[in-house]
Design a protein around this motif. Structure first.
Motif, PDB file in Angstrom:
ATOM      1  N   MET A   1       0.847  -1.172   0.000  1.00  0.00           N
ATOM      2  CA  MET A   1       0.000   0.000   0.000  1.00  0.00           C
ATOM      3  C   MET A   1       0.892   1.236   0.000  1.00  0.00           C
ATOM      4  N   SER A   2       0.729   2.075  -0.985  1.00  0.00           N
ATOM      5  CA  SER A   2       1.507   3.311  -1.016  1.00  0.00           C
ATOM      6  C   SER A   2       0.730   4.402  -0.297  1.00  0.00           C
ATOM      7  N   THR A   3       1.451   5.318   0.288  1.00  0.00           N
ATOM      8  CA  THR A   3       0.819   6.422   1.010  1.00  0.00           C
ATOM      9  C   THR A   3       1.226   7.741   0.381  1.00  0.00           C
ATOM     10  N   VAL A   4       0.385   8.752   0.595  1.00  0.00           N
ATOM     11  CA  VAL A   4       0.677  10.094   0.092  1.00  0.00           C
ATOM     12  C   VAL A   4       0.505  11.077   1.237  1.00  0.00           C
ATOM     13  N   PRO A   5       1.368  12.086   1.313  1.00  0.00           N
ATOM     14  CA  PRO A   5       1.196  13.090   2.365  1.00  0.00           C
ATOM     15  C   PRO A   5      -0.056  13.924   2.093  1.00  0.00           C
ATOM     16  N   THR A   6      -0.765  14.262   3.162  1.00  0.00           N
ATOM     17  CA  THR A   6      -1.987  15.055   3.065  1.00  0.00           C
ATOM     18  C   THR A   6      -1.976  16.092   4.159  1.00  0.00           C
ATOM     19  N   GLN A   7      -2.372  17.295   3.825  1.00  0.00           N
ATOM     20  CA  GLN A   7      -2.452  18.351   4.838  1.00  0.00           C
ATOM     21  C   GLN A   7      -3.912  18.700   5.074  1.00  0.00           C
ATOM     22  N   ILE A   8      -4.272  18.844   6.344  1.00  0.00           N
ATOM     23  CA  ILE A   8      -5.611  19.304   6.706  1.00  0.00           C
ATOM     24  C   ILE A   8      -5.480  20.346   7.800  1.00  0.00           C
ATOM     25  N   ARG A   9      -6.447  21.245   7.874  1.00  0.00           N
ATOM     26  CA  ARG A   9      -6.451  22.270   8.912  1.00  0.00           C
ATOM     27  C   ARG A   9      -7.416  21.824  10.011  1.00  0.00           C
ATOM     28  N   ILE A  10      -6.938  21.851  11.258  1.00  0.00           N
ATOM     29  CA  ILE A  10      -7.712  21.382  12.400  1.00  0.00           C
ATOM     30  C   ILE A  10      -7.606  22.417  13.511  1.00  0.00           C
ATOM     31  N   ASP A  11      -8.700  22.654  14.199  1.00  0.00           N
ATOM     32  CA  ASP A  11      -8.688  23.527  15.371  1.00  0.00           C
ATOM     33  C   ASP A  11      -7.641  22.998  16.360  1.00  0.00           C
ATOM     34  N   ALA A  12      -6.799  23.885  16.874  1.00  0.00           N
ATOM     35  CA  ALA A  12      -5.680  23.470  17.735  1.00  0.00           C
ATOM     36  C   ALA A  12      -6.157  22.718  18.973  1.00  0.00           C
ATOM     37  N   ASP A  13      -7.235  23.174  19.601  1.00  0.00           N
ATOM     38  CA  ASP A  13      -7.718  22.520  20.818  1.00  0.00           C
ATOM     39  C   ASP A  13      -8.294  21.138  20.502  1.00  0.00           C
ATOM     40  N   VAL A  14      -9.040  21.046  19.416  1.00  0.00           N
ATOM     41  CA  VAL A  14      -9.595  19.752  19.015  1.00  0.00           C
ATOM     42  C   VAL A  14      -8.458  18.778  18.690  1.00  0.00           C
ATOM     43  N   LYS A  15      -7.428  19.264  18.011  1.00  0.00           N
ATOM     44  CA  LYS A  15      -6.287  18.407  17.674  1.00  0.00           C
ATOM     45  C   LYS A  15      -5.605  17.886  18.935  1.00  0.00           C
ATOM     46  N   LYS A  16      -5.413  18.761  19.918  1.00  0.00           N
ATOM     47  CA  LYS A  16      -4.771  18.358  21.174  1.00  0.00           C
ATOM     48  C   LYS A  16      -5.602  17.285  21.874  1.00  0.00           C
ATOM     49  N   GLN A  17      -6.911  17.523  21.987  1.00  0.00           N
ATOM     50  CA  GLN A  17      -7.790  16.556  22.650  1.00  0.00           C
ATOM     51  C   GLN A  17      -7.813  15.225  21.897  1.00  0.00           C
ATOM     52  N   ALA A  18      -7.874  15.307  20.572  1.00  0.00           N
ATOM     53  CA  ALA A  18      -7.903  14.084  19.766  1.00  0.00           C
ATOM     54  C   ALA A  18      -6.593  13.310  19.906  1.00  0.00           C
ATOM     55  N   ASN A  19      -5.459  14.013  19.888  1.00  0.00           N
ATOM     56  CA  ASN A  19      -4.162  13.337  20.044  1.00  0.00           C
ATOM     57  C   ASN A  19      -4.074  12.632  21.389  1.00  0.00           C
ATOM     58  N   GLU A  20      -4.600  13.263  22.452  1.00  0.00           N
ATOM     59  CA  GLU A  20      -4.593  12.631  23.773  1.00  0.00           C
ATOM     60  C   GLU A  20      -5.435  11.362  23.761  1.00  0.00           C
ATOM     61  N   LEU A  21      -6.617  11.453  23.153  1.00  0.00           N
ATOM     62  CA  LEU A  21      -7.498  10.284  23.064  1.00  0.00           C
ATOM     63  C   LEU A  21      -6.854   9.175  22.242  1.00  0.00           C
ATOM     64  N   PHE A  22      -6.346   9.528  21.064  1.00  0.00           N
ATOM     65  CA  PHE A  22      -5.742   8.518  20.196  1.00  0.00           C
ATOM     66  C   PHE A  22      -4.541   7.863  20.866  1.00  0.00           C
ATOM     67  N   SER A  23      -3.771   8.646  21.611  1.00  0.00           N
ATOM     68  CA  SER A  23      -2.621   8.100  22.319  1.00  0.00           C
ATOM     69  C   SER A  23      -3.069   7.030  23.314  1.00  0.00           C
ATOM     70  N   GLU A  24      -4.168   7.305  24.027  1.00  0.00           N
ATOM     71  CA  GLU A  24      -4.697   6.311  24.973  1.00  0.00           C
ATOM     72  C   GLU A  24      -5.127   5.040  24.255  1.00  0.00           C
TER      73      GLU A  24
END
Length: 90
Positions: A1-24
């Motif tokens: 499976m090949s991958t391609v870089p993708t950029q998206i814009r995300i609210d900073a607070d939502v990104k922080k909360q999501a990263n914490e959840l995903f890390s768990e």
């Protein structure tokens, strides 16, 4: 499976909360986004219901009252359960 870089814009607070959840969950942002996109493709759409919540008037009134009370410096606040119990007993 090949991958391609993708950029998206995300609210900073939502990104922080999501990263914490995903890390768990043992995921990183890339892994979580890939899971979401694969589910979209598998289901032929967004894999969950997207809607505007409809809150009751009573709930909205209670939230408004709670905000008003929390911002009123004339209303006593308590830092411990013991202080609250003493105030209730008086």
């Amino acid at each position: 499976m090949s991958t391609v870089p993708t950029q998206i814009r995300i609210d900073a607070d939502v990104k922080k909360q999501a990263n914490e959840l995903f890390s768990e969950l043992g995921l990183d942002m890339s892994g979580a986004v890939n899971i979401f996109l694969k589910q979209c493709v598998l289901r032929g759409g967004i894999p969950f219901k997207v809607e505007v919540p409809q809150y009751s008037k009573e709930l909205l009134d209670a939230a408004s009252e709670a905000r008003r009370i929390s911002r009123n410096p004339d209303i006593a606040g308590y830092t411990s359960m013991e202080d609250l119990k003493k105030a209730l007993e008086e």
